[in-house]
Design an enzyme around this catalytic site. Structure first.
Site, PDB file in Angstrom:
ATOM      1  N   THR A 100       0.684  -0.900  -0.075  1.00  0.00           N
ATOM      2  CA  THR A 100      -0.051  -0.017  -0.022  1.00  0.00           C
ATOM      3  C   THR A 100       0.851   1.152   0.021  1.00  0.00           C
ATOM      4  O   THR A 100       1.598   1.624   0.876  1.00  0.00           O
ATOM      5  CB  THR A 100      -0.881   0.191   1.405  1.00  0.00           C
ATOM      6  OG1 THR A 100      -1.649  -1.115   1.306  1.00  0.00           O
ATOM      7  CG2 THR A 100      -1.781   1.206   1.274  1.00  0.00           C
ATOM      8  N   LYS A 176      -6.932   1.058  -3.871  1.00  0.00           N
ATOM      9  CA  LYS A 176      -6.541   0.392  -2.592  1.00  0.00           C
ATOM     10  C   LYS A 176      -6.796   1.444  -1.430  1.00  0.00           C
ATOM     11  O   LYS A 176      -7.252   1.469  -0.248  1.00  0.00           O
ATOM     12  CB  LYS A 176      -5.164  -0.228  -2.451  1.00  0.00           C
ATOM     13  CG  LYS A 176      -4.375  -0.379  -1.312  1.00  0.00           C
ATOM     14  CD  LYS A 176      -5.217  -1.451  -0.480  1.00  0.00           C
ATOM     15  CE  LYS A 176      -4.510  -1.923   0.852  1.00  0.00           C
ATOM     16  NZ  LYS A 176      -5.158  -2.677   1.820  1.00  0.00           N
ATOM     17  N   LYS A 245      -0.386   6.248   8.145  1.00  0.00           N
ATOM     18  CA  LYS A 245       0.304   6.615   7.030  1.00  0.00           C
ATOM     19  C   LYS A 245      -0.721   6.294   5.810  1.00  0.00           C
ATOM     20  O   LYS A 245      -0.522   7.075   4.860  1.00  0.00           O
ATOM     21  CB  LYS A 245       1.214   5.357   6.705  1.00  0.00           C
ATOM     22  CG  LYS A 245       2.129   5.155   5.370  1.00  0.00           C
ATOM     23  CD  LYS A 245       1.623   4.199   4.395  1.00  0.00           C
ATOM     24  CE  LYS A 245       1.753   3.066   4.923  1.00  0.00           C
ATOM     25  NZ  LYS A 245       1.150   1.896   3.571  1.00  0.00           N
TER      26      LYS A 245
END
Length: 300
Positions: A100, A176, A245
């Protein structure tokens, strides 16, 4: 019967190890590299062969390398430079990035691979470590159709479904990030609903059973709802600091695309506050406890 190619796998964290093990179980020889070296016992247990550098792992492969690393900086470090995988990947080889990461680094990686005569396929995954262990990941791929077709046997070994969303790698990373935004927003909403009903004296278990029966039927709500109710935040399947993040990546992608995402901003601040309060290494479903604490409910 044709022999299966050797696969290089870089990044052996909570997700990478079960994914690589499933490749071994499917009959692939897997050469690995990890920032923290595995012990000889670990290598023997999992059936891996180790390499000294990402470049060596790529050179020992049959032309396909998978990376499953934590963030943009890690992907950059294992891909570029004298010891990076591009230095060892044969010309025409395929790098399948399953991490990711940001839209921007996906675009930069695609350009770097073209310049090196190699191919880049973005294929991030949905699923927690237990899904990875059971080969039940859902994989979102973006890149050339021929590259997706070449990677399909690997996807079948690691997951239960895969989707090709377009020819540009960053398209998969955008999907994603959108999916992870929906998950973090769900955790915030679930926490708020549990806090509200707790103040009314209704147990969270009963609320989850009602909501996940009368309103909808979702295995995601079922799984995360049970984690929240039982406060199974440690050991983490996905750390809150990694959620931070991802929240940052969502907002960066939204800013670049000119898409206001006020809910993403709200959840970002919730996660940031949790990390600041020392919850960064707990499972990101701890968002529900953070909501409860703000509502004055006693937990733990």
């Amino acid at each position: 019967m044709s022999r299966k190619p050797i696969i290089a796998f870089i990044g052996l964290g909570n997700m990478g190890i079960p994914m690589a093990r499933n490749l071994v179980a499917a009959g692939y020889a897997v050469t690995v590299w990890n920032r923290t070296p595995l012990t000889d016992a670990d290598l023997a247990q999992h059936g891996f062969v180790t390499a000294a550098t990402p470049a060596e792992a790529a050179a020992q492969s049959g032309g396909m390398v998978i990376t499953m690393v934590a963030d943009d900086a890690a992907l950059d470090a294992v891909t570029l430079g004298e010891q990076g995988l591009l230095a060892g990947l044969p010309r025409g080889g395929l790098h399948i990035s399953m991490s990711t990461v940001s839209v921007q680094i996906a675009q930069a990686m695609a350009r770097a691979h073209v310049a090196s005569g190699c191919r880049y396929l973005a294929a991030p995954v949905f699923g927690r470590p237990e899904a990875a262990a059971a080969a039940k990941l859902s994989i979102v791929a973006a890149g050339e159709a021929a590259d997706v077709a070449q990677a399909e046997p690997l996807f079948n070994a690691m997951g239960q479904a895969h989707f090709h969303v377009g020819p540009n790698p960053e398209q998969a990373n955008t999907v994603k990030l959108a999916g992870n935004f929906l998950l973090m927003a769900m955790l915030e909403a679930l926490g708020e609903a549990f806090a509200l009903t707790a103040k009314a004296g209704v147990p969270a278990r009963q609320v989850l059973d009602i909501v996940n029966g009368a309103l909808m039927r979702s295995p995601v709500y079922e799984n995360y709802g049970n984690i929240a109710i039982n406060e199974r935040f440690d050991p983490p399947g996905f750390k809150l600091r990694l959620g931070l993040k991802d929240a940052n990546l969502v907002l960066a992608a939204a800013n670049a695309a000119g898409v206001p995402m006020p809910a993403a901003s709200l959840v970002h601040d919730r996660i940031l506050g949790g990390v600041a309060r020392g919850a960064g290494d707990l499972d990101w479903s701890v968002i529900t406890r953070l909501v409860a604490e703000d509502a004055g409910l006693n937990h733990g």
